[in-house]
Design a protein around this motif. Sequence first.
Motif, PDB file in Angstrom:
ATOM      1  N   CYS A   1       0.822  -1.220   0.000  1.00 18.30           N
ATOM      2  CA  CYS A   1       0.000   0.000   0.000  1.00 18.30           C
ATOM      3  C   CYS A   1       0.856   1.271   0.000  1.00 18.30           C
ATOM      4  N   GLU A   2       2.034   1.204  -0.591  1.00 16.03           N
ATOM      5  CA  GLU A   2       2.962   2.342  -0.598  1.00 16.03           C
ATOM      6  C   GLU A   2       2.371   3.529  -1.349  1.00 16.03           C
ATOM      7  N   LEU A   3       2.556   4.719  -0.789  1.00 15.73           N
ATOM      8  CA  LEU A   3       2.100   5.972  -1.391  1.00 15.73           C
ATOM      9  C   LEU A   3       3.257   6.956  -1.481  1.00 15.73           C
ATOM     10  N   THR A   4       3.183   7.837  -2.467  1.00 14.00           N
ATOM     11  CA  THR A   4       4.152   8.922  -2.604  1.00 14.00           C
ATOM     12  C   THR A   4       3.606  10.166  -1.929  1.00 14.00           C
ATOM     13  N   VAL A   5       4.375  10.753  -1.027  1.00 15.47           N
ATOM     14  CA  VAL A   5       3.985  11.951  -0.285  1.00 15.47           C
ATOM     15  C   VAL A   5       4.633  13.168  -0.939  1.00 15.47           C
ATOM     16  N   LEU A   6       3.815  14.095  -1.409  1.00 16.82           N
ATOM     17  CA  LEU A   6       4.314  15.295  -2.082  1.00 16.82           C
ATOM     18  C   LEU A   6       4.544  16.442  -1.107  1.00 16.82           C
ATOM     19  N   GLU A   7       3.703  16.546  -0.087  1.00 17.28           N
ATOM     20  CA  GLU A   7       3.848  17.587   0.935  1.00 17.28           C
ATOM     21  C   GLU A   7       3.368  17.041   2.269  1.00 17.28           C
ATOM     22  N   GLY A   8       3.878  17.632   3.358  1.00 19.21           N
ATOM     23  CA  GLY A   8       3.490  17.218   4.690  1.00 19.21           C
ATOM     24  C   GLY A   8       4.470  16.220   5.277  1.00 19.21           C
ATOM     25  N   GLU A   9       4.262  15.935   6.563  1.00 16.85           N
ATOM     26  CA  GLU A   9       5.170  15.043   7.290  1.00 16.85           C
ATOM     27  C   GLU A   9       4.431  13.803   7.755  1.00 16.85           C
ATOM     28  N   PRO A  10       4.722  12.643   7.143  1.00 19.37           N
ATOM     29  CA  PRO A  10       4.065  11.418   7.607  1.00 19.37           C
ATOM     30  C   PRO A  10       4.622  10.937   8.943  1.00 19.37           C
ATOM     31  N   GLU A  11       3.807  10.209   9.664  1.00 19.45           N
ATOM     32  CA  GLU A  11       4.266   9.501  10.861  1.00 19.45           C
ATOM     33  C   GLU A  11       4.401   8.031  10.491  1.00 19.45           C
ATOM     34  N   HIS A  12       5.621   7.566  10.366  1.00 16.42           N
ATOM     35  CA  HIS A  12       5.869   6.201   9.894  1.00 16.42           C
ATOM     36  C   HIS A  12       5.682   5.213  11.043  1.00 16.42           C
ATOM     37  N   ARG A  13       4.749   4.309  10.854  1.00 14.77           N
ATOM     38  CA  ARG A  13       4.491   3.274  11.847  1.00 14.77           C
ATOM     39  C   ARG A  13       4.738   1.874  11.275  1.00 14.77           C
ATOM     40  N   ASP A  14       5.399   1.815  10.132  1.00 18.31           N
ATOM     41  CA  ASP A  14       5.658   0.534   9.480  1.00 18.31           C
ATOM     42  C   ASP A  14       6.909  -0.126  10.049  1.00 18.31           C
ATOM     43  N   ASP A  15       7.145  -1.368   9.636  1.00 19.94           N
ATOM     44  CA  ASP A  15       8.329  -2.107  10.054  1.00 19.94           C
ATOM     45  C   ASP A  15       9.339  -2.243   8.914  1.00 19.94           C
ATOM     46  N   ILE A  16       9.051  -1.617   7.780  1.00 21.49           N
ATOM     47  CA  ILE A  16       9.922  -1.762   6.623  1.00 21.49           C
ATOM     48  C   ILE A  16      11.018  -0.712   6.618  1.00 21.49           C
TER      49      ILE A  16
ATOM     50  N   CYS B   1      -1.523   1.543   5.380  1.00 14.85           N
ATOM     51  CA  CYS B   1      -2.266   0.668   6.291  1.00 14.85           C
ATOM     52  C   CYS B   1      -2.030   1.004   7.756  1.00 14.85           C
ATOM     53  N   VAL B   2      -0.837   1.518   8.081  1.00 19.24           N
ATOM     54  CA  VAL B   2      -0.534   1.789   9.485  1.00 19.24           C
ATOM     55  C   VAL B   2      -0.072   3.220   9.752  1.00 19.24           C
ATOM     56  N   SER B   3       0.540   3.871   8.777  1.00 17.17           N
ATOM     57  CA  SER B   3       1.155   5.177   9.029  1.00 17.17           C
ATOM     58  C   SER B   3       0.124   6.299   8.979  1.00 17.17           C
ATOM     59  N   ARG B   4       0.457   7.394   9.675  1.00 19.83           N
ATOM     60  CA  ARG B   4      -0.466   8.514   9.766  1.00 19.83           C
ATOM     61  C   ARG B   4       0.282   9.805   9.437  1.00 19.83           C
ATOM     62  N   ALA B   5      -0.119  10.924  10.030  1.00 17.35           N
ATOM     63  CA  ALA B   5       0.500  12.212   9.715  1.00 17.35           C
ATOM     64  C   ALA B   5       0.889  12.933  10.991  1.00 17.35           C
ATOM     65  N   LEU B   6       2.069  13.579  10.967  1.00 20.11           N
ATOM     66  CA  LEU B   6       2.493  14.468  12.048  1.00 20.11           C
ATOM     67  C   LEU B   6       2.079  15.902  11.757  1.00 20.11           C
ATOM     68  N   SER B   7       1.883  16.204  10.479  1.00 19.46           N
ATOM     69  CA  SER B   7       1.400  17.532  10.079  1.00 19.46           C
ATOM     70  C   SER B   7      -0.116  17.476   9.913  1.00 19.46           C
ATOM     71  N   PRO B   8      -0.790  18.627   9.966  1.00 22.22           N
ATOM     72  CA  PRO B   8      -2.256  18.609   9.846  1.00 22.22           C
ATOM     73  C   PRO B   8      -2.747  18.101   8.494  1.00 22.22           C
ATOM     74  N   ARG B   9      -1.881  18.201   7.465  1.00 21.63           N
ATOM     75  CA  ARG B   9      -2.314  17.813   6.120  1.00 21.63           C
ATOM     76  C   ARG B   9      -1.170  17.125   5.377  1.00 21.63           C
ATOM     77  N   LEU B  10      -1.529  16.124   4.575  1.00 21.78           N
ATOM     78  CA  LEU B  10      -0.619  15.489   3.641  1.00 21.78           C
ATOM     79  C   LEU B  10      -1.140  15.676   2.230  1.00 21.78           C
ATOM     80  N   VAL B  11      -0.223  15.874   1.291  1.00 23.04           N
ATOM     81  CA  VAL B  11      -0.571  15.878  -0.121  1.00 23.04           C
ATOM     82  C   VAL B  11       0.015  14.619  -0.730  1.00 23.04           C
ATOM     83  N   LEU B  12      -0.855  13.800  -1.313  1.00 22.32           N
ATOM     84  CA  LEU B  12      -0.448  12.504  -1.849  1.00 22.32           C
ATOM     85  C   LEU B  12      -0.563  12.465  -3.365  1.00 22.32           C
ATOM     86  N   ASP B  13       0.274  11.684  -3.992  1.00 20.96           N
ATOM     87  CA  ASP B  13       0.281  11.542  -5.439  1.00 20.96           C
ATOM     88  C   ASP B  13      -0.815  10.555  -5.868  1.00 20.96           C
ATOM     89  N   LEU B  14      -2.050  10.997  -5.679  1.00 24.41           N
ATOM     90  CA  LEU B  14      -3.223  10.172  -6.024  1.00 24.41           C
ATOM     91  C   LEU B  14      -4.196  10.999  -6.848  1.00 24.41           C
TER      92      LEU B  14
END
Length: 302
Positions: free
Chosen positions: A264-279, A289-302
């Motif tokens: 379920c990998e995604l490309t993050v264009l802006e913002g700071e993700p909170e990585h909760r994965d084991d990879i 599936c597990v990671s969230r955001a440390l910033s109020p907003r993320l911009v994703l390549d979707l």
Amino acid sequence: MQQTTVDRIDQVAENAVSLVLRGTAGPLAPWEPGAHIDMALPNWLTRQYSLCGDPDDRMSYRVAVRYERLSRGGSEYIHRFLRQGRTLDVSLPRNHFPLVPAPEYLFLAGGIGITAVLPMLRAAAASQVPASLVYVGQSAATMPFADELRAAYGRRVRIVATREQGRPDFGALAAGLNPATLVYCCGPEPMLTAAVAAFPPDRLHTERFHPVAKPFAASTEFEVLCAKSGRTVQVPADENLLDALTHAGHPLPSGCREGVCGSCELTVLEGEPEHRDDIGAPAGRMYACVSRALSPRLVLDL
């Protein structure tokens, strides 16, 4: 996805079978030691399995599956219902456990963890790089490919049946290593814990079956902007990003839903993700599936 046909099913140990999957439309995608695939099963489950065949064989993949007594439906289906000739869709190979060039290797495998390590040993031997394997299991009968390994590599392979011999002393192995040797370990959590305690972290590479529990701050709501569609998605505190995107009309591939497979990998264009994965997500990427955001907003390549 790639379409394959189950060409062979072989019993390779007690409660373990290997599957040879042949491409139905010609050569399959290339792969390197340490890679795995997602396999879409006919019971609507998707499961991840390490490729344990020959990377030079582009016409087929080989995986091995141990029957889990507390199966969530994947290993049970494969062992009880899957038959030769069945068509299965599999993903392109992904590799979060690559074999880094080194002057010498020590491979450690526990049980079905041999599937990730076997192609690494084969590659090292083909390149004439010194390498040895310590393969641990309850008994030789429960250890997939034990006979194949003995026949191919002789003294370079040490089979440790813990019921008779006890557990190997990783501390003693670490003390006797060449300082340039890299150590690769795949197996159950107690084995990985022992390896982490014994070997220097800069020389140890591990792959886990399940994520390690880690403490995180309480989940909070955040916003996602899908750059290509222009759609904004709110991710509530009690919902993961993968499900929020799916409910908003952006379904993603997903396999483990635990942050260990990478489907379920995604490309993050802006913002700071909170990585909760084991990879260990690379820069600019995250696993929904597990990671969230440390910033109020993320911009994703979707």
